[in-house]
Scaffold this active site. Structure first.
Site, PDB file in Angstrom:
ATOM      1  N   ASP A   1     -25.669 -15.228   7.969  1.00 16.55           N
ATOM      2  CA  ASP A   1     -24.271 -14.814   7.931  1.00 16.55           C
ATOM      3  C   ASP A   1     -24.237 -13.501   7.139  1.00 16.55           C
ATOM      4  O   ASP A   1     -25.220 -13.113   6.501  1.00 16.55           O
ATOM      5  CB  ASP A   1     -23.368 -15.898   7.325  1.00 16.55           C
TER       6      ASP A   1
HETATM    7  C1  BGC Z   1     -18.398 -14.915   9.202  1.00 15.54           C
HETATM    8  C2  BGC Z   1     -19.143 -15.012  10.511  1.00 15.54           C
HETATM    9  C3  BGC Z   1     -19.058 -13.720  11.253  1.00 15.54           C
HETATM   10  C4  BGC Z   1     -19.602 -12.600  10.373  1.00 15.54           C
HETATM   11  C5  BGC Z   1     -19.584 -11.238  11.019  1.00 15.54           C
HETATM   12  C6  BGC Z   1     -18.789 -13.689   8.406  1.00 15.54           C
HETATM   13  O1  BGC Z   1     -17.885 -13.483   7.362  1.00 15.54           O
HETATM   14  O2  BGC Z   1     -18.618 -16.065   8.432  1.00 15.54           O
HETATM   15  O3  BGC Z   1     -18.611 -16.068  11.276  1.00 15.54           O
HETATM   16  O4  BGC Z   1     -19.748 -13.789  12.461  1.00 15.54           O
HETATM   17  O5  BGC Z   1     -18.802 -12.545   9.207  1.00 15.54           O
HETATM   18  O6  BGC Z   1     -18.293 -10.771  11.200  1.00 15.54           O
END
Ligand code: BGC
Length: 751
Positions: free
Chosen positions: A282
């Protein structure tokens, strides 16, 4: 239930069963067998060995720096390629509501493209409320087409964490509180997506069920609960859908960050499930250099403060490799995985790769079809719906949610779209021109930015709302209601209030909507309430006083049209709640056990009793149960039979029954199969969903329905033996149209 109590109860029960020589159960070990009878979508073959020769040759020509360039972001949504060897960047786009607009390479600012308008698809709650696996495939396939049209390789989707608390900020994105429904929606979606030569990135693996303190909270889940509730959909994503990638979550699990969690990433995911794809972090969820790689992560993504070389898997990894702190073979292993998935989706040797299309009428139709089956009819006491328009000259449409758009909003990924039909627009599109619509905003969406937790605060409590009506807006609403023959109030929530990065503070409806609804109803009792939200709210009062109550979701580009079609009867509603609507927060398991949100650490004290499992086992009346939703017609269930009375662990139980449409509208019903094991010697929930089928039945017709239930689905996870075991003995197979509306029941035996 408290873990200690669980052990004591289990032992106590065992003794009592043994001493009175009642049905002492034996266990059968479950081995993985594919159920040949079940209708499934078949994933593309994912045979990593096919590309081995080519990959080894590429790796032998790469420098250490080139290899490491592939292991971390080189822009906000891509990782490095090696141009001289024909290795492209791995290009990602955020999901899950559709393909996110193009983001700048080195900041979160929009790239400002004019060709990245996309279809906005219904959010997770809406999709799972369809209980329609064919629509899950359609969803994946449709969004996969859009991803290719944007020339991307990976969609950061689907998001399949279990809904543990109704307050969860991402409840609207996730599918359900139930592991069976979760996997049944996830698998066809992933297959549909990957049918387009792209990778799903299934997130957030795993045990990431709250936003509060998500950056560091250490989640404690006992092994059985982990296996039975939190992991099944991920396992199915890997073993049944061949998902090519997974995203590691932010938080810790049993003391170790999930992006460097040896148990989850190496032991469970790769060793046990045979995962051959890549694990992506993540955003900014990586905490180490050597450990994260050795413990199973492949790609570090995030937001740089200066440039991408500062990432933990960039310059620091080069230094670690040069110092001998990590072997080049280890690095090669991760590069190999990335090359494998790039070959698999034809990003390398790309002949015949799907070209895709975006924001087409066909895709809007897909979004419409999903939305149309997602809407849940909660109450229709006086059969006001479908609307009878004879004699109706005017309708008051009241509420900020009648015009609120949700493709963008809040902290999480959204979709830049040219089409988002609001509820008001949907009604305008569908109502005859002779009917006057008197619109009033009614309540204002307002936040107290001075208080902590305002929109954009990360991993703190959710936005603080201003829960007072504006006098002028209220008066406008009352005037509109008074002068109209009937009223439709669009209430609920939106994606600014329900948002990633914070959990809601309470179940209360924000912005004083309850007061508005009561005041409007007082001047015009002919009032229908339509809730638009992605998560449970306290609607006890509204529900008590409103004979007609509809639930819709953040429902995509065509959400307003689908809603109008349901209200007017062009669509007979067939959505079913994918989670329990509690009467009060304290009734929900994580809150009843005071085990949310924790502080540095959170223990899932309720164990396996998540969602309806808790309500049913503890006999707590929900406001609306899991699986609930009405129709404009009545369905009658009869003649439940099973193909045999006694089964072996390797068998498939075939439960057959009829559904008659006894009303006067064609419609779809979701037949749900629950199983109870009344004489188990381990703790079990009162009942568990183990099968379902959505069936179309014409008015007056009767359909014969078969649900296949592999006996292995009855297994529980034995922590001591580390095995899935099916207890022998008697089980009750129950058929109904919600978890609290069981129509027929039959007993079977397992040898
Ligand atoms: C989220 C993800 C997301 C990523 C990129 C993170 O804050 O938890 O679900 O894909 O950001 O935007």
């Amino acid at each position: 239930m408290n873990k200690n109590i669980l052990v004591v109860t289990t032992i106590g029960l065992l003794f009592s069963l043994q001493s009175c020589k009642q049905e002492v159960k034996n266990d059968s070990v479950i081995t993985e067998t594919i159920n040949p009878l079940e209708k499934t979508y078949q994933p593309k073959v994912f045979d990593a060995s096919k590309f081995e020769t080519k990959i080894n040759s590429l790796i032998s020509q790469m420098t250490l720096e080139e290899k490491i360039g592939m292991l971390h972001g080189n822009s906000m949504f891509s990782t490095g390629g090696v141009e001289r060897l024909g290795i492209p960047e791995l290009k990602m786009a955020d999901g899950p509501l559709g393909v996110r607009e193009e983001i700048s390479r080195d900041s979160w600012a929009a790239a400002g493209w004019d060709n990245d308008f996309a279809t906005y698809y219904p959010a997770g709650g809406g999709l799972s409320a369809t209980w329609n696996i064919d629509l899950a495939y359609v969803f994946g396939n449709s969004v996969g087409q859009e991803l290719r049209a944007r020339d991307k390789d990976m969609l950061l989707s689907p998001a399949i964490n279990i809904i543990r608390t109704p307050l969860g900020g991402r409840t609207y994105e996730y599918f359900t509180e139930d592991p069976f429904l979760n996997k049944k929606i996830s698998v066809p979606l992933i297959i549909g997506l990957q049918d387009n030569d792209v990778m799903a990135c299934v997130k957030h693996f795993a045990a990431n069920n709250q936003e509060t303190n998500r950056d560091f909270v250490d989640v404690q889940i006992d092994e059985r609960t982990l296996r039975e509730i939190y992991l099944p959909a991920y396992k199915a994503a890997v073993t049944e859908a061949n998902a090519y990638s997974l995203m590691g979550a932010y938080n810790k699990f049993r003391g170790e960050y999930l992006c460097e969690n040896d148990y989850m990433l190496n032991k469970v995911l790769r060793d046990e499930w045979g995962f051959k794809g890549v694990v992506v972090s993540d955003w900014a969820a990586v905490h180490s250099t050597v450990k994260t790689l050795e413990n199973g992560l492949d790609i570090e993504m995030g937001t740089p403060t200066t440039n991408f070389n500062e990432f933990l898997l960039a310059d620091r990894l080069i230094a670690a490799a040069k110092a001998g702190d990590i072997s080049e073979e280890e690095i090669d292993e991760h590069v190999k995985r990335i090359l494998t998935v790039l070959f698999q989706v034809k990003a390398i040797d790309g002949e015949g790769r799907v070209k895709g299309s975006i924001a087409t009428e066909a895709h809007y139709k897909d979004a419409y079809d999903i939305a149309a089956e997602s809407i849940v009819l909660l109450k229709n006491d006086n059969h006001v719906l479908p609307l009878k328009l004879e004699g109706i000259k005017s309708i008051a449409v009241i509420g900020n949610n009648a015009t609120k758009k949700n493709a963008l909003g809040g902290f999480g990924a959204g979709v830049k779209t040219k089409r988002e039909v609001t509820p008001l627009e949907g009604l305008k599109n569908r109502l005859p021109e002779s009917i006057t619509i008197n619109y009033a905003e009614g309540y204002l969406e307002r936040y107290d930015d001075k208080k902590k937790g305002k929109l954009g605060d990360i991993t703190l409590n959710g936005p603080v709302t201003i829960d007072e009506l504006d006098a002028t807006k209220l008066q406008e609403a009352i005037d509109a209601a008074k002068k109209s023959d009937m009223v439709i109030i669009f209430a609920g929530s939106n994606r600014d209030y329900e948002t990633e990065a914070s959990d809601r503070r309470s179940l209360e409806l924000p912005f004083a909507q309850e007061e508005l609804i009561n005041k409007v109803r007082a001047v015009n009792p002919n009032t229908i309430v339509v809730m638009i939200a992605g998560a449970p709210f306290d609607i006890v009062d509204i529900s008590e006083k409103s004979p007609t109550l509809v639930w819709s979701w953040f429902n995509g580009s065509e959400g307003g049209n689908a809603l109008a079609d349901v209200l007017l009867g062009a669509i007979n509603p067939s959505g079913k709640l994918p989670w329990t609507m509690p009467k009060k927060l304290e009734d929900s398991p994580a809150h009843a056990t005071h085990s949310f949100p924790g502080d540095k650490s959170v223990t899932y004290t309720e164990g396996i009793l998540v969602g309806y499992r808790w309500f049913d086992t503890n006999k707590i009346e929900p406001l609306y149960p899991f699986g609930y939703g009405l129709s404009y017609t009545n369905f009658e269930f009869s003649d439940l039979k099973t193909d045999k009375k006694t089964y072996k662990a390797s068998d498939v139980i075939e439960a057959t029954f009829t559904i008659k449409n006894a009303g006067d509208a064609d419609g779809k019903e979701v037949a749900q199969l629950y199983v109870s094991d009344p004489k188990s010697y381990v703790e079990k929930a009162a009942q568990e969903l183990k099968g379902f089928k959505k069936v179309f039945v014409k008015t007056g017709a009767t359909e014969l329905v078969t649900i296949q239930l592999p006996v292995k689905e009855l297994a529980y996870y034995n922590e001591v033996k580390k095995e899935w075991l099916v207890e022998s003995g008697t089980y009750n197979i129950k058929i109904g149209n919600s978890s609290r509306s069981i129509k027929k029941e039959i007993q079977i035996n397992i040898e």
